[in-house]
Design an enzyme around this catalytic site. Structure first.
Site, short mmCIF file in Angstrom:
data_model
loop_
_atom_site.label_atom_id
_atom_site.label_comp_id
_atom_site.label_asym_id
_atom_site.label_seq_id
_atom_site.Cartn_x
_atom_site.Cartn_y
_atom_site.Cartn_z
N MET A 1 35.70 46.50 34.91
CA MET A 1 36.86 47.02 35.49
C MET A 1 37.28 45.63 36.39
SD MET A 1 37.07 51.15 36.03
CE MET A 1 36.01 50.95 37.46
N GLY A 2 36.86 44.58 36.08
CA GLY A 2 37.08 43.48 36.93
C GLY A 2 36.20 43.50 38.26
N HIS B 1 31.34 40.48 39.60
CA HIS B 1 30.29 39.87 40.61
C HIS B 1 28.88 39.56 39.65
CE1 HIS B 1 28.46 43.82 40.37
NE2 HIS B 1 29.70 44.41 40.71
N HIS C 1 27.90 42.02 37.20
CA HIS C 1 28.55 41.95 35.81
C HIS C 1 27.99 40.67 35.03
CE1 HIS C 1 31.65 44.07 38.21
NE2 HIS C 1 31.62 44.98 37.28
N MET D 1 24.50 45.39 43.76
CA MET D 1 26.06 44.86 44.02
C MET D 1 26.89 45.66 43.15
SD MET D 1 25.48 40.75 42.72
CE MET D 1 24.39 39.67 43.93
N SER E 1 31.55 46.49 42.99
CA SER E 1 32.87 46.03 43.36
C SER E 1 33.19 46.60 44.61
CB SER E 1 33.89 45.92 42.17
OG SER E 1 33.39 45.64 41.10
#
Ligand code: AMP
Length: 285
Positions: free
Chosen positions: A34-35, A38, A41, A188, A190
């Site tokens: 989903m963008g 970090h 990902h 981590m 988002s």
């Protein structure tokens, strides 16, 4: 020198591109996101890049999987940085459709993986996993990957997708990868950017809870009630933290265990103010 990835924003163009890659005999690796990318990902991108010939990353904040409007509207969006990160980590193709293209007027189909999504996050987020399963199936149909890679940070999601792939005979290999953590142990996410400095400190209670349970298991403790109590105490020690759930479940069926006699996972969700954090750790007796 990194090469700029090619970007597609609609399923028809993405599908044609994927078909072309397949005609060239290339193995397509896929990381759905989903963008707000970090290191968690990026670890998936690096792994996938090594195990395929062509890396596709999707960036799509999927409205279907959000159960709170404020969570959707406040979700971090960092398009330029995401593009640069994808390019730097070997992505050749970005698939970034819009909600209107994914769910046009008249859209009404949903995929539901029933048993695996009843407990844990599924209990507190009605409709969430149907939204995830649906979008992942749509993305698989469009990207037609040989390999798709997910983080174990979203443990229940990973198990659900593995089940869906078996149940629907999808021709894709699904791999789960380890959780990437900050140096102090916070997983981590988002959503960590939503935390105030004080909440960021308090958020360490999730990792403390999991490592406390893990060390008890290493000392030979097998009664789940005791493990849960010890972990809950770590969360309770941080006054503003509100525990949504903390469970010890089988690694595959996700059914609650009373005794740790097979591979398990401890999973929890904690609220700090308006931010909901999840984490988990595998407990192997
Ligand atoms: P999201 O953008 O949150 O939908 O996540 C996209 C993928 O990244 C999912 O497979 C997540 O499980 C994975 N992911 C998110 N955070 C982490 C992390 N800290 N470590 C490893 N994988 C992660």
């Amino acid at each position: 020198m990194t090469k700029d990835p090619v970007v597609f924003d609609n399923p028809r163009a993405m599908r044609a591109h994927a078909a072309d890659l397949r005609r060239q005999g290339l193995r397509i690796g896929f990381v759905p996101t989903m963008g707000a990318l970090h290191q968690g990902h990026l670890s998936l991108l690096d792994y996938t890049r090594e195990h395929c010939d062509h890396l596709v990353v999707s960036i799509f904040v999927n409205p279907l999987q959000f159960d709170r409007e404020d969570d959707l509207s406040g979700y971090p969006r960092t398009w330029e940085a995401d593009l640069a990160a994808c390019a730097g980590h070997g992505a050749e193709t970005i698939y970034a459709p819009t909600p209107a293209v994914m769910y046009p007027e008249g859209y009404q189909t949903k995929v539901s993986v029933t048993e695996l999504t009843r407990g844990l996050c599924g209990a507190g987020r009605p409709g969430h996993f149907d939204g995830v399963a649906t979008v992942v199936l749509k993305l698989f149909n469009t990207v037609s990957p040989h390999l798709a890679v997910f983080g174990r940070k979203d443990y229940q999601q990973l198990r659900m997708i593995q089940r869906m792939v078996i149940d629907l005979d999808l021709p894709v290999e699904v791999k789960g990868r380890p959780i990437v953590r900050e140096p102090d142990g916070l997983a981590m996410s988002s959503r960590n950017t939503h935390l105030s400095p004080q909440e960021r400190e308090q958020a360490l209670c999730l990792y403390r809870a999991l490592t406390r349970a893990e060390s008890l298991v290493r000392q030979g403790r097998r009664d789940v009630a005791a493990l849960k109590q010890a972990a809950q105490d770590e969360v309770a020690a941080v006054a503003p933290a509100r525990l949504e759930y903390l469970e010890v479940v089988d690694q595959h069926s996700l059914e609650p265990l009373a005794v740790l006699h097979r591979p398990a996972v401890m999973a929890l969700a904690v609220w700090l103010g308006q931010t909901r954090l999840i984490d988990n750790m595998e407990l192997n007796p």
